[in-house]
Write a protein that holds these residues in place. Structure first.
Motif, PDB file in Angstrom:
ATOM      1  N   ALA A  55       0.863  -1.187   0.000  1.00  0.00           N
ATOM      2  CA  ALA A  55       0.000   0.000   0.000  1.00  0.00           C
ATOM      3  C   ALA A  55       0.897   1.234   0.000  1.00  0.00           C
ATOM      4  N   PRO A  56       0.696   2.167  -0.940  1.00  0.00           N
ATOM      5  CA  PRO A  56       1.512   3.382  -0.956  1.00  0.00           C
ATOM      6  C   PRO A  56       1.142   4.285   0.218  1.00  0.00           C
ATOM      7  N   ILE A  57       1.960   5.279   0.484  1.00  0.00           N
ATOM      8  CA  ILE A  57       1.664   6.232   1.551  1.00  0.00           C
ATOM      9  C   ILE A  57       0.501   7.122   1.106  1.00  0.00           C
ATOM     10  N   GLY A  58      -0.559   7.127   1.884  1.00  0.00           N
ATOM     11  CA  GLY A  58      -1.726   7.930   1.550  1.00  0.00           C
ATOM     12  C   GLY A  58      -2.553   8.201   2.793  1.00  0.00           C
ATOM     13  N   ARG A  59      -3.520   9.080   2.663  1.00  0.00           N
ATOM     14  CA  ARG A  59      -4.334   9.497   3.807  1.00  0.00           C
ATOM     15  C   ARG A  59      -5.392   8.443   4.125  1.00  0.00           C
ATOM     16  N   LEU A  60      -5.550   8.168   5.418  1.00  0.00           N
ATOM     17  CA  LEU A  60      -6.532   7.182   5.846  1.00  0.00           C
ATOM     18  C   LEU A  60      -7.961   7.711   5.805  1.00  0.00           C
ATOM     19  N   ASP A  61      -8.134   9.023   5.663  1.00  0.00           N
ATOM     20  CA  ASP A  61      -9.495   9.533   5.515  1.00  0.00           C
ATOM     21  C   ASP A  61      -9.983   9.417   4.071  1.00  0.00           C
ATOM     22  N   ASP A  62      -9.143   8.904   3.197  1.00  0.00           N
ATOM     23  CA  ASP A  62      -9.545   8.496   1.853  1.00  0.00           C
ATOM     24  C   ASP A  62     -10.010   7.041   1.966  1.00  0.00           C
ATOM     25  N   ASP A  63     -11.299   6.810   1.839  1.00  0.00           N
ATOM     26  CA  ASP A  63     -11.854   5.478   2.078  1.00  0.00           C
ATOM     27  C   ASP A  63     -11.216   4.411   1.194  1.00  0.00           C
ATOM     28  N   SER A  64     -10.928   4.764  -0.038  1.00  0.00           N
ATOM     29  CA  SER A  64     -10.335   3.776  -0.939  1.00  0.00           C
ATOM     30  C   SER A  64      -8.932   3.390  -0.482  1.00  0.00           C
ATOM     31  N   HIS A  65      -8.160   4.379  -0.030  1.00  0.00           N
ATOM     32  CA  HIS A  65      -6.815   4.062   0.457  1.00  0.00           C
ATOM     33  C   HIS A  65      -6.873   3.281   1.770  1.00  0.00           C
ATOM     34  N   ARG A  66      -7.806   3.648   2.635  1.00  0.00           N
ATOM     35  CA  ARG A  66      -7.946   2.922   3.894  1.00  0.00           C
ATOM     36  C   ARG A  66      -8.264   1.448   3.616  1.00  0.00           C
ATOM     37  N   ALA A  67      -9.073   1.189   2.603  1.00  0.00           N
ATOM     38  CA  ALA A  67      -9.409  -0.186   2.248  1.00  0.00           C
ATOM     39  C   ALA A  67      -8.177  -0.935   1.742  1.00  0.00           C
ATOM     40  N   VAL A  68      -7.322  -0.249   0.982  1.00  0.00           N
ATOM     41  CA  VAL A  68      -6.097  -0.870   0.481  1.00  0.00           C
ATOM     42  C   VAL A  68      -5.182  -1.247   1.638  1.00  0.00           C
ATOM     43  N   VAL A  69      -5.037  -0.333   2.600  1.00  0.00           N
ATOM     44  CA  VAL A  69      -4.190  -0.605   3.767  1.00  0.00           C
ATOM     45  C   VAL A  69      -4.752  -1.768   4.581  1.00  0.00           C
ATOM     46  N   ALA A  70      -6.072  -1.766   4.787  1.00  0.00           N
ATOM     47  CA  ALA A  70      -6.696  -2.835   5.566  1.00  0.00           C
ATOM     48  C   ALA A  70      -6.478  -4.189   4.906  1.00  0.00           C
ATOM     49  N   THR A  71      -6.617  -4.239   3.589  1.00  0.00           N
ATOM     50  CA  THR A  71      -6.394  -5.483   2.857  1.00  0.00           C
ATOM     51  C   THR A  71      -4.944  -5.925   2.974  1.00  0.00           C
ATOM     52  N   ALA A  72      -4.030  -4.966   2.848  1.00  0.00           N
ATOM     53  CA  ALA A  72      -2.606  -5.285   2.961  1.00  0.00           C
ATOM     54  C   ALA A  72      -2.278  -5.857   4.337  1.00  0.00           C
ATOM     55  N   ALA A  73      -2.866  -5.276   5.371  1.00  0.00           N
ATOM     56  CA  ALA A  73      -2.583  -5.737   6.731  1.00  0.00           C
ATOM     57  C   ALA A  73      -3.084  -7.152   6.962  1.00  0.00           C
ATOM     58  N   THR A  74      -4.153  -7.531   6.281  1.00  0.00           N
ATOM     59  CA  THR A  74      -4.696  -8.884   6.467  1.00  0.00           C
ATOM     60  C   THR A  74      -4.004  -9.914   5.593  1.00  0.00           C
ATOM     61  N   ASN A  75      -3.078  -9.480   4.744  1.00  0.00           N
ATOM     62  CA  ASN A  75      -2.411 -10.395   3.828  1.00  0.00           C
ATOM     63  C   ASN A  75      -0.941 -10.630   4.162  1.00  0.00           C
ATOM     64  N   LEU A  76      -0.512 -10.251   5.355  1.00  0.00           N
ATOM     65  CA  LEU A  76       0.893 -10.460   5.714  1.00  0.00           C
ATOM     66  C   LEU A  76       1.271 -11.930   5.623  1.00  0.00           C
ATOM     67  N   ALA A  77       0.409 -12.812   6.130  1.00  0.00           N
ATOM     68  CA  ALA A  77       0.730 -14.239   6.167  1.00  0.00           C
ATOM     69  C   ALA A  77       0.920 -14.821   4.774  1.00  0.00           C
ATOM     70  N   LYS A  78       0.242 -14.254   3.784  1.00  0.00           N
ATOM     71  CA  LYS A  78       0.353 -14.774   2.418  1.00  0.00           C
ATOM     72  C   LYS A  78       1.701 -14.452   1.778  1.00  0.00           C
ATOM     73  N   ASN A  79       2.473 -13.580   2.401  1.00  0.00           N
ATOM     74  CA  ASN A  79       3.751 -13.146   1.829  1.00  0.00           C
ATOM     75  C   ASN A  79       4.963 -13.767   2.509  1.00  0.00           C
ATOM     76  N   VAL A  80       4.753 -14.678   3.470  1.00  0.00           N
ATOM     77  CA  VAL A  80       5.877 -15.200   4.250  1.00  0.00           C
ATOM     78  C   VAL A  80       6.744 -16.134   3.422  1.00  0.00           C
ATOM     79  N   GLY A  81       8.067 -15.988   3.604  1.00  0.00           N
ATOM     80  CA  GLY A  81       9.028 -16.853   2.937  1.00  0.00           C
ATOM     81  C   GLY A  81      10.344 -16.144   2.715  1.00  0.00           C
ATOM     82  N   GLY A  82      11.454 -16.889   2.856  1.00  0.00           N
ATOM     83  CA  GLY A  82      12.768 -16.318   2.590  1.00  0.00           C
ATOM     84  C   GLY A  82      13.489 -15.854   3.831  1.00  0.00           C
ATOM     85  N   GLY A  83      14.676 -15.276   3.615  1.00  0.00           N
ATOM     86  CA  GLY A  83      15.490 -14.782   4.722  1.00  0.00           C
ATOM     87  C   GLY A  83      15.128 -13.348   5.076  1.00  0.00           C
ATOM     88  N   THR A  84      15.952 -12.742   5.922  1.00  0.00           N
ATOM     89  CA  THR A  84      15.666 -11.394   6.439  1.00  0.00           C
ATOM     90  C   THR A  84      16.561 -10.367   5.767  1.00  0.00           C
TER      91      THR A  84
END
Length: 575
Positions: free
Chosen positions: A433-462
């Motif tokens: 999710a790019p940096i954007g204002r959370l009072d923009d409903d569409s951007h807030r939805a993008v951030v919320a979706t991104a936060a719920t998808n952390l587990a889908k991105n796991v793999g690899g080193g640090t």
């Protein structure tokens, strides 16, 4: 440039108030550089704390076994063979009284075979920790305002059932006796907040004292007064009530008066007889902290134990214990002593409703400096390690989602994940999710979706250091001069990218790129036992921020709350 040293808040004596809590809290303070009060006290009658440092932290990250639940009733004429531990989170104003009450209840031979483990939790900490998947989720929660229950239900999807208040503690102004002697008549709210020497508030977005004060005082201000008064109050605000008490204990002659619960004032005077303060009550009346018991137990036996505690909270014996700590039972009237030299009789008025609180905090938010945050989460393979029945990433994903949802809507927020080559060969990070204002409903939805998808991105080193450097450059490129600009990095490991930059190269890059007129704070959060706290601390301290360690589940809620909500910014430096 030389490495700036971020301002450190001294840990005041009020943060080390109750003897029973000192060892527990000191262990946490040693791990969290900017820690304030996290009263962790157990009503211990032969039971080990459910969460803590040391072995407890190791167990959290490696998996744990849950002991079987004991029966709640003892055999007639015999003591309890086993006791069922029941975790209770209480607001910090109520925690000392609830601890004392739990001990008294457990000493009664007719009480159930239960050990009520009582921990003090700030509202934001409770909000994160009450998530359904958090490993140290309590069985009961005692908030000090129904407004927090509403916010937790919204952010954590708790669906907690509202409960009537079993006790109250009025909001009062804690003042030095010498200052109180100079007052003429009982002051009005307008005089307290709009004078040449106004009261100093705790942040109304994260403390009940600040929230009740702002919601009570704002209606007394005209629009013109509000435009002058609110920014002034916001500029001098403290992150917590503890900071205010600490400032007073350090120098009573110069410290401003400040709003607190009557319970906190009485507790302070009991613990610090050489620094006693008096209460001043506005002539219009004052709202009250309202303590209710929210049952969030998922086990039927612990559910029963919480309900037994609920019944005890309404007894005359409980009312007497509450009164000793400045809390007024709603079931049994008890006369409360007023500190000698206090001004005005306490007159409890109605509590502000949700609409009033929202309007007040929105006004406050508009008068403060907003944040522009790039949040960056480790999704390396180690985040899939088991934690009991769940995983590190699952715990982090839920806690992060709740925390991000609770940020003010005017915040600008972006979200990245990282491991090694996560964004393609040679790029360890990927933007969700790019940096954007959370009072923009569409951007807030993008951030919320991104936060719920952390587990889908796991793999690899640090791939830690390349990611930090890239995140810093991103924030610098999109620098907002009207905001505090920050990068928040959460990781469970050390840098493992053999092709990436070294720690020394990263620090050299940051020194060369840093512009004191455009400060960027890099806040680092280390979860679990495998991080490099020395390296993370060096990175944060040279960039106007600090490192937060979370080796145990109890620390996770505290750390996220501190890192995202508890900043104090002066001249661009935020800790």
């Amino acid at each position: 440039m030389s490495n700036p040293t971020p301002p450190q808040r001294p840990v005041g004596p009020y943060e080390q108030s109750l003897i029973e809590s000192r060892a527990n809290r000191k262990a946490l303070e040693a791990r969290i550089a900017a820690a304030r009060r996290n009263r962790v006290i157990a009503a211990v009658l032969g039971v080990v704390l459910l969460a803590g440092a040391g072995v407890g932290g190791f167990v959290w990250w490696k998996g744990r076994e849950v002991a079987p639940v004991a029966a709640l009733t003892a055999t007639p004429g015999k003591s309890c063979p086993d006791r069922t531990p029941v975790s209770v989170w209480a607001s910090e104003a109520a925690q000392p009284a609830v601890l004392a009450l739990a001990k008294e209840y457990q000493a009664d031979p007719d009480s159930p075979c239960v050990d009520y483990v009582v921990k003090g939790k700030a509202p934001i900490e409770a909000m994160i920790g009450l998530g359904q998947g958090q490993p140290d989720r309590p069985d009961a929660w005692i908030p000090d305002s129904p407004r927090w229950v509403e916010r937790v239900n919204e952010a954590a999807k708790l669906n907690a059932k509202p409960a009537g208040a079993f006790a109250k503690s009025p909001l009062v102004i804690a003042m030095d006796p010498a200052q109180a002697d100079k007052l003429g008549d009982q002051p009005k709210w307008l005089e307290l907040v709009a004078s040449d020497s106004p009261i100093r508030m705790s942040d109304p977005r994260s403390t009940t004292a600040g929230m009740l004060t702002l919601a009570s005082a704002l209606p007394e201000l005209s629009n013109e007064q509000g435009r002058v008064v609110i920014p002034k109050l916001a500029k001098g605000a403290a992150p917590s009530v503890d900071d205010l008490f600490s400032a007073y204990n350090a120098d009573p002659t110069t410290a401003a008066a400040f709003p607190v619960s009557e319970a906190d004032l009485i507790d302070h005077n009991r613990l610090y007889p050489d620094h006693k303060m008096v209460s001043v009550t506005p002539s219009e009346g004052t709202p009250a902290f309202e303590f209710s018991l929210v049952n969030v137990a998922t086990d039927p036996v612990r559910d029963q134990a919480v309900e037994l505690l609920r019944a005890y909270l309404m007894t005359p014996k409980a009312a007497k214990i509450f009164a000793q700590y400045g809390i007024r039972s709603t079931a049994v009237p008890v006369t409360m002593p007023t500190p000698q030299g206090s001004v005005g009789e306490v007159k409890i008025g109605p509590s502000p409703d949700a609409e009033t609180v929202t309007a007040a905090t929105n006004v406050w938010q508009s008068a403060t400096t907003d944040f522009s945050i790039l949040s960056v989460f480790d999704v390396s393979g180690s985040m899939n390690e088991k934690v009991g029945d769940t995983t590190r990433v699952a715990i982090t994903q839920e806690a992060a989602g709740i925390a991000l949802a609770a940020l003010p809507k005017t915040t600008k927020l972006g979200l990245w994940v990282f491991s090694i080559d996560k964004g393609g060969k040679g790029q360890d990070w990927r933007e969700l999710a790019p940096i954007g204002r959370l009072d923009d409903d569409s951007h807030r939805a993008v951030v919320a979706t991104a936060a719920t998808n952390l587990a889908k991105n796991v793999g690899g080193g640090t791939g830690l250091y390349d990611t930090i450097w890239a995140a810093y450059q991103k924030v610098k490129k999109q620098y907002d001069p009207n905001r505090v600009n920050a990068v928040v990095i959460l990781t469970d490991g050390r840098n493992e990218d053999p092709k990436g930059i070294s720690l020394e190269q990263l620090k050299a890059n940051l020194r060369a790129a840093s512009d004191p007129t455009k400060p960027i704070a890099i806040t680092t959060i280390g979860i679990g036992p495998d991080v490099d706290p020395k390296a993370l601390s060096q990175i944060s301290k040279m960039t106007y921020s600090d490192f937060y360690a979370a080796p145990s589940p109890a620390d996770m809620t505290t750390v996220l709350a501190r890192a995202l909500f508890d900043h104090e910014c002066k001249n661009g430096r935020c800790v």
